[in-house]
Design an enzyme around this catalytic site. Structure first.
Site, PDB file in Angstrom:
ATOM      1  NE  ARG A 245      -5.707   0.166  12.118  1.00 48.12           N
ATOM      2  CZ  ARG A 245      -4.850  -0.047  11.116  1.00 48.12           C
ATOM      3  NH1 ARG A 245      -3.987   0.887  10.777  1.00 48.12           N
ATOM      4  NH2 ARG A 245      -4.844  -1.194  10.487  1.00 48.12           N
TER       5      ARG A 245
ATOM      6  CE  LYS B 246      -0.598   0.127   5.042  1.00 46.33           C
ATOM      7  NZ  LYS B 246      -1.555   0.170   6.161  1.00 46.33           N
TER       8      LYS B 246
END
Length: 355
Positions: A131, A36
Protein backbone atom coordinates in the site's frame (compact mmCIF):
# COMPACT_ATOMS: atom_id res chain seq x y z
CA UNK A 1 -36.56 6.44 16.78
CA UNK A 2 -36.23 4.61 13.50
CA UNK A 3 -34.78 1.41 12.11
CA UNK A 4 -32.31 0.16 11.15
CA UNK A 5 -30.26 1.62 13.94
CA UNK A 6 -26.79 1.22 15.38
CA UNK A 7 -26.48 1.45 19.17
CA UNK A 8 -23.17 2.05 20.92
CA UNK A 9 -22.16 0.62 24.29
CA UNK A 10 -20.17 3.26 26.18
CA UNK A 11 -19.09 0.93 28.98
CA UNK A 12 -17.66 -1.63 26.55
CA UNK A 13 -15.81 1.00 24.49
CA UNK A 14 -14.27 2.58 27.61
CA UNK A 15 -13.12 -0.87 28.73
CA UNK A 16 -11.33 -1.37 25.40
CA UNK A 17 -9.77 2.11 25.36
CA UNK A 18 -8.37 1.71 28.87
CA UNK A 19 -7.01 -1.79 28.26
CA UNK A 20 -5.30 -0.83 25.00
CA UNK A 21 -3.96 2.44 26.40
CA UNK A 22 -2.48 0.67 29.41
CA UNK A 23 -0.90 -2.01 27.23
CA UNK A 24 0.74 0.58 24.98
CA UNK A 25 1.86 3.03 27.65
CA UNK A 26 3.45 0.34 29.80
CA UNK A 27 5.76 -0.32 26.84
CA UNK A 28 6.42 3.33 25.99
CA UNK A 29 4.20 3.28 22.91
CA UNK A 30 2.41 6.44 21.79
CA UNK A 31 -1.20 5.50 20.99
CA UNK A 32 -3.17 7.00 18.11
CA UNK A 33 -6.83 6.07 18.48
CA UNK A 34 -8.40 5.79 15.03
CA UNK A 35 -12.01 6.98 14.70
CA UNK A 36 -12.38 6.93 10.90
CA UNK A 37 -14.85 4.03 10.98
CA UNK A 38 -17.33 6.33 12.77
CA UNK A 39 -16.78 9.29 10.38
CA UNK A 40 -14.90 11.06 13.16
CA UNK A 41 -17.69 10.99 15.74
CA UNK A 42 -16.75 13.82 18.16
CA UNK A 43 -18.19 12.17 21.27
CA UNK A 44 -16.12 9.07 20.57
CA UNK A 45 -12.95 11.11 20.07
CA UNK A 46 -13.52 12.87 23.40
CA UNK A 47 -14.07 9.51 25.08
CA UNK A 48 -10.79 8.21 23.65
CA UNK A 49 -8.79 11.21 24.85
CA UNK A 50 -10.37 11.07 28.30
CA UNK A 51 -9.40 7.41 28.70
CA UNK A 52 -5.78 7.28 27.61
CA UNK A 53 -5.46 7.83 23.85
CA UNK A 54 -2.64 10.26 22.97
CA UNK A 55 -3.62 11.28 19.42
CA UNK A 56 -6.85 11.06 17.42
CA UNK A 57 -6.39 9.55 13.97
CA UNK A 58 -8.67 9.87 10.96
CA UNK A 59 -8.26 9.46 7.22
CA UNK A 60 -10.45 12.40 6.17
CA UNK A 61 -9.80 16.07 6.84
CA UNK A 62 -13.57 16.67 6.78
CA UNK A 63 -13.88 14.45 9.84
CA UNK A 64 -11.05 16.27 11.62
CA UNK A 65 -12.77 19.60 10.89
CA UNK A 66 -16.00 18.19 12.30
CA UNK A 67 -14.30 17.11 15.50
CA UNK A 68 -12.55 20.44 15.96
CA UNK A 69 -15.80 22.35 15.44
CA UNK A 70 -17.38 20.13 18.13
CA UNK A 71 -14.70 21.14 20.63
CA UNK A 72 -12.30 18.21 20.35
CA UNK A 73 -8.83 19.68 20.84
CA UNK A 74 -6.80 16.78 19.45
CA UNK A 75 -3.94 16.44 18.62
CA UNK A 76 -5.00 15.01 15.25
CA UNK A 77 -3.20 12.71 12.83
CA UNK A 78 -4.26 12.43 9.17
CA UNK A 79 -3.89 8.75 8.28
CA UNK A 80 -4.47 8.81 4.53
CA UNK A 81 -1.61 10.41 2.63
CA UNK A 82 -2.90 13.84 1.59
CA UNK A 83 -4.12 14.97 -1.79
CA UNK A 84 -2.33 18.11 -3.04
CA UNK A 85 -5.73 19.82 -3.29
CA UNK A 86 -6.31 19.50 0.47
CA UNK A 87 -2.91 20.57 1.81
CA UNK A 88 -4.10 24.09 2.66
CA UNK A 89 -6.67 22.55 5.00
CA UNK A 90 -4.15 19.98 6.22
CA UNK A 91 -1.78 22.69 7.46
CA UNK A 92 -4.70 24.50 9.07
CA UNK A 93 -6.40 21.61 10.84
CA UNK A 94 -3.96 18.68 11.18
CA UNK A 95 -1.11 18.29 13.67
CA UNK A 96 0.64 15.24 12.16
CA UNK A 97 0.21 13.71 8.71
CA UNK A 98 1.36 10.52 7.06
CA UNK A 99 3.21 11.12 3.78
CA UNK A 100 4.93 9.04 1.12
CA UNK A 101 5.99 11.42 -1.67
CA UNK A 102 8.77 14.03 -1.67
CA UNK A 103 6.72 16.27 -3.97
CA UNK A 104 3.85 16.23 -1.47
CA UNK A 105 6.23 17.10 1.37
CA UNK A 106 7.56 20.03 -0.66
CA UNK A 107 4.02 21.37 -1.12
CA UNK A 108 3.30 20.91 2.59
CA UNK A 109 6.53 22.69 3.51
CA UNK A 110 5.85 25.67 1.26
CA UNK A 111 2.30 26.17 2.52
CA UNK A 112 3.39 25.66 6.14
CA UNK A 113 6.11 28.32 5.80
CA UNK A 114 3.61 30.73 4.25
CA UNK A 115 1.49 30.25 7.36
CA UNK A 116 4.45 30.59 9.73
CA UNK A 117 4.51 27.01 11.02
CA UNK A 118 6.28 23.67 10.66
CA UNK A 119 4.09 20.71 9.80
CA UNK A 120 4.85 17.40 11.48
CA UNK A 121 5.09 14.42 9.13
CA UNK A 122 5.47 10.67 9.46
CA UNK A 123 7.13 9.29 6.34
CA UNK A 124 5.67 5.92 5.41
CA UNK A 125 7.83 2.96 4.46
CA UNK A 126 6.44 -0.02 2.53
CA UNK A 127 7.94 -3.15 4.05
CA UNK A 128 5.87 -5.54 1.96
CA UNK A 129 2.10 -4.91 2.03
CA UNK A 130 2.18 -2.83 -1.18
CA UNK A 131 0.00 0.00 0.00
CA UNK A 132 1.48 3.46 0.75
CA UNK A 133 5.12 4.19 1.41
CA UNK A 134 8.56 4.32 -0.14
CA UNK A 135 9.82 0.80 -0.87
CA UNK A 136 12.05 -0.23 2.04
CA UNK A 137 15.19 -0.55 -0.12
CA UNK A 138 14.98 3.16 -0.98
CA UNK A 139 13.69 4.41 2.36
CA UNK A 140 16.86 5.74 4.02
CA UNK A 141 17.74 8.16 1.21
CA UNK A 142 14.17 9.31 0.53
CA UNK A 143 13.27 9.91 4.18
CA UNK A 144 16.55 11.76 4.74
CA UNK A 145 15.72 14.06 1.82
CA UNK A 146 12.23 14.65 3.20
CA UNK A 147 13.65 15.65 6.58
CA UNK A 148 15.67 18.43 4.91
CA UNK A 149 12.67 20.14 3.32
CA UNK A 150 11.92 23.48 4.95
CA UNK A 151 8.57 23.94 6.64
CA UNK A 152 8.26 20.35 7.86
CA UNK A 153 9.38 18.45 10.94
CA UNK A 154 10.09 14.74 10.58
CA UNK A 155 8.04 13.44 13.50
CA UNK A 156 8.72 9.82 12.60
CA UNK A 157 8.62 7.00 10.11
CA UNK A 158 5.90 4.40 9.87
CA UNK A 159 4.51 1.45 8.00
CA UNK A 160 1.14 -0.11 7.35
CA UNK A 161 0.51 -3.84 7.14
CA UNK A 162 -2.52 -6.07 6.71
CA UNK A 163 -4.91 -3.54 5.15
CA UNK A 164 -4.14 -4.09 1.46
CA UNK A 165 -1.89 -7.08 0.81
CA UNK A 166 -2.87 -8.88 4.00
CA UNK A 167 0.77 -9.10 5.09
CA UNK A 168 0.86 -9.88 8.81
CA UNK A 169 3.14 -7.75 11.01
CA UNK A 170 5.91 -9.95 12.44
CA UNK A 171 9.35 -9.63 13.98
CA UNK A 172 10.97 -9.76 10.54
CA UNK A 173 9.18 -6.77 9.01
CA UNK A 174 9.21 -4.86 12.31
CA UNK A 175 12.97 -5.42 12.58
CA UNK A 176 13.27 -4.21 8.99
CA UNK A 177 11.50 -0.97 9.91
CA UNK A 178 13.64 -0.66 13.05
CA UNK A 179 16.82 -1.11 11.03
CA UNK A 180 15.74 1.63 8.62
CA UNK A 181 15.08 3.94 11.58
CA UNK A 182 18.58 3.30 12.96
CA UNK A 183 20.21 3.96 9.59
CA UNK A 184 18.35 7.26 9.16
CA UNK A 185 19.34 8.37 12.64
CA UNK A 186 22.94 7.34 12.04
CA UNK A 187 22.98 9.78 9.12
CA UNK A 188 22.20 12.59 11.55
CA UNK A 189 18.43 12.79 11.14
CA UNK A 190 16.52 12.48 14.39
CA UNK A 191 12.83 11.89 14.97
CA UNK A 192 10.53 10.79 17.79
CA UNK A 193 8.31 7.99 16.53
CA UNK A 194 8.68 4.69 14.71
CA UNK A 195 5.02 3.90 14.01
CA UNK A 196 4.94 0.19 13.35
CA UNK A 197 1.54 -1.00 14.14
CA UNK A 198 -2.14 -1.26 13.59
CA UNK A 199 -4.48 -3.77 15.22
CA UNK A 200 -2.82 -6.67 13.40
CA UNK A 201 0.43 -5.94 15.27
CA UNK A 202 -0.94 -6.07 18.81
CA UNK A 203 0.09 -9.69 19.23
CA UNK A 204 3.73 -8.56 19.08
CA UNK A 205 3.11 -6.57 22.26
CA UNK A 206 1.28 -9.50 23.85
CA UNK A 207 4.15 -11.88 23.03
CA UNK A 208 6.81 -9.36 24.05
CA UNK A 209 8.46 -9.68 20.62
CA UNK A 210 8.04 -6.08 19.45
CA UNK A 211 11.43 -4.47 18.70
CA UNK A 212 12.26 -1.71 21.20
CA UNK A 213 12.54 0.90 18.43
CA UNK A 214 8.80 0.62 17.64
CA UNK A 215 7.11 3.23 19.84
CA UNK A 216 3.97 4.22 17.94
CA UNK A 217 0.74 2.34 17.24
CA UNK A 218 -2.32 3.45 15.25
CA UNK A 219 -5.27 1.39 16.48
CA UNK A 220 -8.87 1.37 15.31
CA UNK A 221 -10.55 -2.03 15.05
CA UNK A 222 -9.13 -3.41 18.29
CA UNK A 223 -10.58 -0.52 20.31
CA UNK A 224 -13.88 -0.11 18.52
CA UNK A 225 -14.75 -3.82 18.16
CA UNK A 226 -12.24 -5.83 20.20
CA UNK A 227 -11.35 -7.84 17.09
CA UNK A 228 -8.47 -8.33 14.64
CA UNK A 229 -9.62 -9.11 11.10
CA UNK A 230 -6.14 -9.71 9.66
CA UNK A 231 -5.35 -12.42 12.21
CA UNK A 232 -9.00 -13.58 12.36
CA UNK A 233 -9.44 -13.37 16.12
CA UNK A 234 -11.22 -11.65 18.97
CA UNK A 235 -9.09 -10.33 21.81
CA UNK A 236 -9.93 -12.22 25.03
CA UNK A 237 -9.09 -9.18 27.17
CA UNK A 238 -11.31 -6.83 25.14
CA UNK A 239 -15.06 -6.60 24.69
CA UNK A 240 -16.87 -7.29 21.43
CA UNK A 241 -20.28 -5.93 22.49
CA UNK A 242 -19.41 -2.34 21.60
CA UNK A 243 -22.13 -1.93 18.94
CA UNK A 244 -25.45 -3.59 18.17
CA UNK A 245 -27.31 -3.24 14.89
CA UNK A 246 -31.09 -3.53 15.09
CA UNK A 247 -33.23 -4.16 12.01
CA UNK A 248 -36.98 -4.63 11.49
CA UNK A 249 -38.73 -7.56 9.80
CA UNK A 250 -40.87 -6.45 6.86
CA UNK A 251 -41.79 -9.89 5.43
CA UNK A 252 -42.08 -13.34 7.03
CA UNK A 253 -42.99 -16.25 4.73
CA UNK A 254 -42.16 -19.88 3.99
CA UNK A 255 -40.49 -20.22 0.59
CA UNK A 256 -38.21 -22.63 -1.28
CA UNK A 257 -34.49 -22.39 -0.55
CA UNK A 258 -33.61 -22.33 -4.27
CA UNK A 259 -35.01 -19.74 -6.74
CA UNK A 260 -37.46 -20.89 -9.40
CA UNK A 261 -36.17 -20.17 -12.91
CA UNK A 262 -32.93 -19.53 -14.75
CA UNK A 263 -30.20 -17.98 -12.58
CA UNK A 264 -28.44 -14.87 -13.91
CA UNK A 265 -26.67 -12.13 -11.97
CA UNK A 266 -28.11 -10.39 -8.93
CA UNK A 267 -28.51 -6.64 -8.38
CA UNK A 268 -24.82 -6.33 -7.44
CA UNK A 269 -23.61 -8.18 -10.54
CA UNK A 270 -22.87 -11.47 -8.74
CA UNK A 271 -24.00 -14.97 -9.63
CA UNK A 272 -25.60 -16.26 -6.41
CA UNK A 273 -25.25 -19.89 -5.34
CA UNK A 274 -28.02 -21.67 -3.41
CA UNK A 275 -28.31 -25.02 -1.62
CA UNK A 276 -31.59 -26.90 -1.62
CA UNK A 277 -32.88 -27.39 1.93
CA UNK A 278 -36.51 -27.54 0.90
CA UNK A 279 -39.07 -25.01 2.06
CA UNK A 280 -37.79 -22.68 4.80
CA UNK A 281 -39.25 -19.89 6.91
CA UNK A 282 -37.58 -16.71 5.73
CA UNK A 283 -37.59 -13.15 7.00
CA UNK A 284 -36.77 -10.00 5.06
CA UNK A 285 -35.32 -7.13 7.09
CA UNK A 286 -35.22 -3.51 5.95
CA UNK A 287 -31.51 -3.11 5.32
CA UNK A 288 -29.33 -3.94 2.34
CA UNK A 289 -26.04 -3.61 0.51
CA UNK A 290 -26.36 0.18 0.47
CA UNK A 291 -26.21 0.16 4.27
CA UNK A 292 -24.23 -2.86 5.35
CA UNK A 293 -21.81 -5.62 4.41
CA UNK A 294 -24.16 -8.62 4.67
CA UNK A 295 -21.54 -11.26 5.42
CA UNK A 296 -20.31 -9.09 8.29
CA UNK A 297 -23.60 -9.35 10.20
CA UNK A 298 -23.51 -11.76 13.14
CA UNK A 299 -26.99 -12.57 14.55
CA UNK A 300 -27.20 -12.35 18.34
CA UNK A 301 -30.05 -14.87 18.48
CA UNK A 302 -29.53 -18.52 17.62
CA UNK A 303 -31.35 -20.01 14.66
CA UNK A 304 -30.95 -17.01 12.35
CA UNK A 305 -28.79 -17.15 9.24
CA UNK A 306 -28.03 -14.31 6.83
CA UNK A 307 -28.62 -15.63 3.30
CA UNK A 308 -28.29 -12.86 0.75
CA UNK A 309 -29.05 -9.20 0.14
CA UNK A 310 -29.95 -6.75 -2.59
CA UNK A 311 -29.48 -3.00 -2.25
CA UNK A 312 -32.37 -2.51 0.20
CA UNK A 313 -33.54 -5.97 1.32
CA UNK A 314 -31.81 -8.70 3.30
CA UNK A 315 -33.13 -12.26 3.37
CA UNK A 316 -32.63 -14.39 6.47
CA UNK A 317 -33.34 -18.06 7.17
CA UNK A 318 -35.21 -18.09 10.49
CA UNK A 319 -36.56 -21.67 10.34
CA UNK A 320 -34.45 -22.74 13.32
CA UNK A 321 -35.28 -19.71 15.47
CA UNK A 322 -36.85 -20.79 18.77
CA UNK A 323 -39.18 -17.91 19.52
CA UNK A 324 -41.94 -15.72 18.21
CA UNK A 325 -41.38 -13.61 15.10
CA UNK A 326 -43.80 -11.32 13.31
CA UNK A 327 -43.90 -8.36 10.99
CA UNK A 328 -42.23 -5.54 12.92
CA UNK A 329 -40.10 -7.82 15.08
CA UNK A 330 -36.62 -6.43 15.75
CA UNK A 331 -33.55 -8.60 15.16
CA UNK A 332 -30.13 -7.77 16.61
CA UNK A 333 -26.65 -8.25 15.17
CA UNK A 334 -23.00 -7.78 16.00
CA UNK A 335 -20.86 -6.45 13.15
CA UNK A 336 -17.45 -7.07 11.69
CA UNK A 337 -15.24 -4.07 10.93
CA UNK A 338 -16.31 -3.95 7.28
CA UNK A 339 -19.99 -4.08 8.19
CA UNK A 340 -19.56 -1.40 10.87
CA UNK A 341 -17.75 0.84 8.39
CA UNK A 342 -20.56 0.65 5.83
CA UNK A 343 -23.34 1.07 8.39
CA UNK A 344 -21.63 4.13 9.90
CA UNK A 345 -21.30 5.65 6.43
CA UNK A 346 -24.94 5.01 5.47
CA UNK A 347 -27.26 7.93 6.18
CA UNK A 348 -30.13 5.41 6.33
CA UNK A 349 -28.84 3.76 9.50
CA UNK A 350 -29.65 5.78 12.62
CA UNK A 351 -26.74 6.11 15.06
CA UNK A 352 -27.44 6.16 18.77
CA UNK A 353 -24.48 7.18 20.92
CA UNK A 354 -24.69 6.11 24.55
CA UNK A 355 -22.41 8.98 25.63
Amino acid sequence: MGYPRLISNKEAIIHNVKKISQMCHERGIELTGVVKVTKGEPSLAKLYLENGVDIIGDSRIANIKRMKMAGVNGPFMLLRIPMPSEIEDLVKYVDITLVSELKTVEIIGKIAMDKGKRQKIIYMVDVGDLREGVWFENAVDEVTKASQIKGVELYGIGTNLGCYGGVVPDTENMNLLSDIARKIRNKGTNFKIVSGGNTAAIYLIENNTLPKEINGYRLGESIILGTDTTNNRSFPFLRQDTFTLEAEIIELKTKPSVPYGKIGRDAMGRVPVFEDFGNRLKAIIAIGEQDIQPDGMIPLEKGIKVLHASSDHMVLDVAEFDGDLDIGSILKFRLTYGALLRSMTSEYVEKIWDF
